[in-house]
Design an enzyme around this catalytic site. Structure first.
Site, mmCIF file in Angstrom:
data_model
loop_
_atom_site.group_PDB
_atom_site.id
_atom_site.type_symbol
_atom_site.label_atom_id
_atom_site.label_comp_id
_atom_site.label_asym_id
_atom_site.label_seq_id
_atom_site.Cartn_x
_atom_site.Cartn_y
_atom_site.Cartn_z
ATOM 1 N N ASP A 143 -12.408 3.040 -3.333
ATOM 2 C CA ASP A 143 -12.728 4.421 -2.938
ATOM 3 C C ASP A 143 -13.935 4.551 -1.732
ATOM 4 O OD1 ASP A 143 -12.940 7.164 -2.170
ATOM 5 O OD2 ASP A 143 -12.509 7.713 -4.235
ATOM 6 N N LYS A 147 -16.856 10.947 3.309
ATOM 7 C CA LYS A 147 -17.702 11.802 3.809
ATOM 8 C C LYS A 147 -19.187 11.570 3.328
ATOM 9 C CE LYS A 147 -14.683 15.558 2.839
ATOM 10 N NZ LYS A 147 -14.500 17.001 1.972
ATOM 11 N N ASP A 179 -10.164 -0.895 4.513
ATOM 12 C CA ASP A 179 -9.368 -0.353 5.693
ATOM 13 C C ASP A 179 -10.143 0.749 6.363
ATOM 14 O OD1 ASP A 179 -8.668 1.467 3.486
ATOM 15 O OD2 ASP A 179 -6.670 2.071 4.372
ATOM 16 N N THR A 220 -0.344 -5.799 0.809
ATOM 17 C CA THR A 220 0.568 -4.786 0.055
ATOM 18 C C THR A 220 1.135 -3.916 1.043
ATOM 19 O OG1 THR A 220 -1.249 -3.201 0.576
ATOM 20 C CG2 THR A 220 -1.728 -4.692 -1.366
ATOM 21 N N GLU A 223 -0.922 -2.035 3.190
ATOM 22 C CA GLU A 223 -1.579 -2.534 4.516
ATOM 23 C C GLU A 223 -0.426 -2.914 5.295
ATOM 24 O OE1 GLU A 223 -4.352 -6.396 4.575
ATOM 25 O OE2 GLU A 223 -3.769 -5.702 2.697
#
Length: 242
Positions: A143, A147, A179, A220, A223
């Site tokens: 994750d 922010k 990413d 994946t 991806e």
């Protein structure tokens, strides 16, 4: 008889307890996942405890060990374990449906070199993993907490990478992929400042600080879609040197 008060906790203790790099999102298990949990957990599941694991006893052999933090639904982890039967794989994931899906895939593939845990990886590292017991630690697409006010939740922090280093063998690798370019830059900054690590890109002939995706890391669907849309993916591999 006077009441015994618990020991006072420092601000640092409280901070470590409260800040998590994940949020539990417990979805419902499908019937297949539920069946896999019931049938395969006794075979491939490792229950959390406060005691050190003997990985040779867990797998019934001595072999190179790869641990992945946050394997999602487990498709890539199952694929990696199937492609490298000479290695042992451990996956840690906090979301039960993902664990069920991984167990289901592993059973269908007939894997014997994969074990899974459903717990906070930090606590597993702190309490269950022996020092210098792993050949590679994988952290793929964690994750990003994009922010700025949430950056403190990012799992790649100095204390975390030091803990990972202590569990890696000398020469073992910490492989990260993201990413989010901002997170890649953050990972690079933390790792460059971390003692006892060297960036593998410097010795690979790869230009810059990042590595091409190694063959062992499956591409994946997520991806592939990102590549079609022109999104970047950054792989960082750091080797334990001390």
């Amino acid at each position: 008889m006077t009441e015994q008060k618990p020991p006072a906790q420092t601000e640092e203790d409280l901070r470590k307890r409260k800040i998590r790099s994940f949020v539990r999102r417990e979805g419902r298990l499908t019937k297949g996942q539920e069946k896999a949990m019931a049938e395969q957990w006794p075979v491939m599941g490792i229950d959390f405890s406060g005691e050190l694991l003997s990985l040779d006893a867990v797998f019934g052999r001595a072999a190179p060990r790869v641990l992945e933090i946050g394997f999602g639904m487990g498709g890539s982890l199952v694929e990696m374990a199937a492609a490298a039967p000479e290695q042992d794989f451990i996956g840690i994931e906090v979301h039960t449906p993902g664990v069920g899906a991984c167990l289901m895939g592993a059973a269908e593939a007939g894997l014997t070199n994969l074990r899974v845990m459903c717990h906070d990886a930090v606590e597993v590292f702190e309490q269950m993993l022996p020092e210098q017991s792993l050949d590679r630690v994988q952290l793929f697409f964690p994750d990003p907490w994009h922010k700025k006010r949430h950056h403190k939740r990012r799992i790649v922090r100095p204390e975390f990478v030091e803990m990972v280093r202590s569990k890696l063998k000398i020469g073992g690798e910490f492989h990260m992929a993201t990413d989010w370019e901002n997170y890649a830059e953050h990972m690079l900054e933390v790792m460059n400042a971390a003692p006892g690590y060297a960036n593998a890109a410097a010795h690979s002939g790869s230009p810059g600080d990042y590595m091409p995706r190694p063959d062992y890391r499956p591409l994946t669907k997520f991806e592939q879609r990102g590549h079609r849309l022109g999104h970047g993916v950054w792989d960082l591999i750091f080797t334990r040197t001390a």
